[in-house]
Scaffold this active site. Structure first.
Site, mmCIF file in Angstrom:
data_model
loop_
_atom_site.group_PDB
_atom_site.id
_atom_site.type_symbol
_atom_site.label_atom_id
_atom_site.label_comp_id
_atom_site.label_asym_id
_atom_site.label_seq_id
_atom_site.Cartn_x
_atom_site.Cartn_y
_atom_site.Cartn_z
ATOM 1 N N LYS A 5 -1.969 -2.178 7.716
ATOM 2 C CA LYS A 5 -3.319 -1.656 7.914
ATOM 3 C C LYS A 5 -4.060 -2.413 9.004
ATOM 4 O O LYS A 5 -4.804 -1.816 9.794
ATOM 5 C CB LYS A 5 -4.095 -1.726 6.593
ATOM 6 C CG LYS A 5 -5.507 -1.169 6.670
ATOM 7 C CD LYS A 5 -6.189 -1.256 5.324
ATOM 8 C CE LYS A 5 -7.614 -0.715 5.380
ATOM 9 N NZ LYS A 5 -8.288 -0.802 4.060
ATOM 10 N N ARG B 121 0.844 -1.191 0.000
ATOM 11 C CA ARG B 121 0.000 0.000 0.000
ATOM 12 C C ARG B 121 0.879 1.239 0.000
ATOM 13 O O ARG B 121 2.043 1.195 0.408
ATOM 14 C CB ARG B 121 -0.908 0.019 1.232
ATOM 15 C CG ARG B 121 -1.871 -1.155 1.338
ATOM 16 C CD ARG B 121 -2.705 -1.046 2.594
ATOM 17 N NE ARG B 121 -3.689 -2.126 2.714
ATOM 18 C CZ ARG B 121 -3.462 -3.282 3.318
ATOM 19 N NH1 ARG B 121 -2.279 -3.524 3.875
ATOM 20 N NH2 ARG B 121 -4.411 -4.205 3.380
ATOM 21 N N HIS C 225 -4.078 -9.798 3.943
ATOM 22 C CA HIS C 225 -5.519 -9.980 4.139
ATOM 23 C C HIS C 225 -5.772 -11.038 5.207
ATOM 24 O O HIS C 225 -5.284 -12.158 5.117
ATOM 25 C CB HIS C 225 -6.189 -10.425 2.833
ATOM 26 C CG HIS C 225 -6.338 -9.329 1.823
ATOM 27 N ND1 HIS C 225 -5.389 -9.084 0.855
ATOM 28 C CD2 HIS C 225 -7.328 -8.408 1.644
ATOM 29 C CE1 HIS C 225 -5.788 -8.064 0.109
ATOM 30 N NE2 HIS C 225 -6.945 -7.629 0.567
ATOM 31 N N TYR D 36 -9.598 -10.870 -6.136
ATOM 32 C CA TYR D 36 -8.341 -10.795 -6.859
ATOM 33 C C TYR D 36 -8.057 -12.087 -7.625
ATOM 34 O O TYR D 36 -7.124 -12.139 -8.422
ATOM 35 C CB TYR D 36 -7.179 -10.575 -5.895
ATOM 36 C CG TYR D 36 -7.185 -9.257 -5.171
ATOM 37 C CD1 TYR D 36 -6.670 -8.112 -5.763
ATOM 38 C CD2 TYR D 36 -7.681 -9.161 -3.888
ATOM 39 C CE1 TYR D 36 -6.663 -6.901 -5.090
ATOM 40 C CE2 TYR D 36 -7.684 -7.957 -3.203
ATOM 41 C CZ TYR D 36 -7.173 -6.835 -3.811
ATOM 42 O OH TYR D 36 -7.167 -5.648 -3.140
ATOM 43 N N HIS E 261 -3.704 2.736 -5.820
ATOM 44 C CA HIS E 261 -4.056 1.477 -5.148
ATOM 45 C C HIS E 261 -4.321 0.359 -6.152
ATOM 46 O O HIS E 261 -4.254 -0.819 -5.796
ATOM 47 C CB HIS E 261 -5.287 1.691 -4.263
ATOM 48 C CG HIS E 261 -5.515 0.592 -3.273
ATOM 49 N ND1 HIS E 261 -4.758 0.440 -2.135
ATOM 50 C CD2 HIS E 261 -6.405 -0.433 -3.260
ATOM 51 C CE1 HIS E 261 -5.172 -0.607 -1.446
ATOM 52 N NE2 HIS E 261 -6.175 -1.160 -2.115
ATOM 53 N N ARG F 127 -1.636 -2.224 -6.403
ATOM 54 C CA ARG F 127 -1.697 -3.326 -5.432
ATOM 55 C C ARG F 127 -2.580 -4.441 -5.975
ATOM 56 O O ARG F 127 -2.236 -5.621 -5.865
ATOM 57 C CB ARG F 127 -2.227 -2.794 -4.099
ATOM 58 C CG ARG F 127 -2.529 -3.866 -3.050
ATOM 59 C CD ARG F 127 -2.880 -3.221 -1.718
ATOM 60 N NE ARG F 127 -3.527 -4.126 -0.800
ATOM 61 C CZ ARG F 127 -2.899 -4.975 -0.006
ATOM 62 N NH1 ARG F 127 -1.571 -5.045 -0.027
ATOM 63 N NH2 ARG F 127 -3.559 -5.762 0.814
#
Length: 337
Positions: free
Chosen positions: A225, A200, A305, A314, A279, A282
């Site tokens: 994050k 990120r 994640h 994804y 973004h 990513r």
């Protein structure tokens, strides 16, 4: 009953109710003023507006609490730099000239309809999420006398959509070529590393040289994050990018979030990719990890994640690989006699 007066070319509308401060606003059309007055009177009847505050400290302008949130709360949050940009833009809204006791859900419904003519529902959803948190904080921690959060009743409609933007054709080469002409010599390697690692923007700008171990082909995201550290293995090209960077600072990319944002805006326009977000790089990286044949848990360990379900958006490249595996196991003669 609302009072309407024509002053010059605009209609001045005032709603008065015992126990409440007078609410006033000006409109170009009389019909707009009458509609606004009906909304305010309905909100007063439902008790959505606070009674008179003893002083301005207890009944500040919305712009005052937005500025306070931007300056005191956003800097402590991950992604706070983006949130500050959103709030700075919102401060130009007419809503910020109202005292909080004057605001109702009707005001934000009107603002929603106006904004949706200019931005996507997802963009507005992120903006309203910040404003909703702002009102909750003002009500519960700052002592602002709000009976309800005016954004609680607002509906944006439609499901939350996730971006699926990937680099197409020569876009990667076009971006790197455009970045080569940038005055900031760190932007090009930042773009290249984002595509190779899935970092990120905030994680990249927080990266320190002590977090990079070229001998082990690995870098560590210390503060991600979700609050957990993670190790990211490096491709050969990522190794080359990092090895080419000067070590003149403890930070790998010693630049501010705003500097990177402004440089990115210029580069994507120069490259002919005006709809591309930083973004999205990513998303491109994570999609490529799946195309390399990495499993979902392996990709999750790189991307950070925690919820595997989030990764499924994804994983569209996996479909072709699944079909290929199915074809290998399909005898192809089961329908023959």
């Amino acid at each position: 009953m609302a009072a309407l007066r024509l002053r010059g070319k605009r209609w001045h509308v005032q709603v008065r109710r015992q126990g409440h401060p007078p609410l006033t606003r000006s409109f170009d059309l009389k019909s707009e003023g009458l509609a606004w007055a009906r909304q305010i009177e309905a909100s007063l009847d439902r008790g959505e507006l606070c009674r008179s505050a003893p002083n301005a400290k207890d009944d500040p302008y919305l712009g005052d609490i937005v500025s306070r949130y931007r300056d005191c709360v956003s800097p402590r949050k991950k992604g706070g730099d983006v949130e500050r940009i959103v709030l700075k833009a919102f401060l130009r809204s007419e809503l910020c000239s109202y005292r909080v006791s004057e605001l109702s859900s009707a005001h934000f419904a009107s603002y929603r309809d106006h904004r949706l003519s200019k931005v996507s529902p997802n963009t507005l959803r992120r903006e309203f999420s910040t404003l909703h948190n702002l009102f909750e904080l003002a009500k519960h921690e700052w002592g602002i006398p709000l009976t309800t959060n005016p954004l609680s009743a607002i509906r944006l409609g439609g499901p939350k959509l996730h971006r699926q933007r990937r680099l197409n054709g020569t876009e990667e080469a076009d971006l790197l070529r455009a970045a080569f002409k940038a005055r900031n010599r760190l932007v090009r390697p930042a773009i290249a590393l984002a595509i190779e690692t899935g970092l990120r923007r905030s994680e990249m700008l927080a990266l320190r040289w002590t977090d990079v171990r070229l001998a082990d082909r690995c870098l560590t995201v210390v503060d991600s994050k979700n609050g957990s550290a993670r190790a990211i293995p490096l491709t050969r090209f990522a190794m080359q990018v990092l090895a080419s960077l000067p070590r003149t600072s403890p930070m790998v990319f010693p630049m501010s979030p705003n500097a990177l944002r402004l440089a990115w805006e210029r580069i994507r326009r120069r490259a002919g990719c005006p709809d591309l977000h930083f973004h999205d790089l990513r998303h491109e990286a994570i999609s490529r990890f799946f195309e390399m044949g990495l499993t979902t848990p392996e990709v999750a360990s790189i991307s950070g994640h925690r919820d595997i379900r989030m990764l499924m958006r994804y994983a569209h490249p996996m479909r072709q690989r699944i079909i290929e595996q199915m074809d290998k196991g399909d005898r192809g003669d089961r329908g023959k006699k």
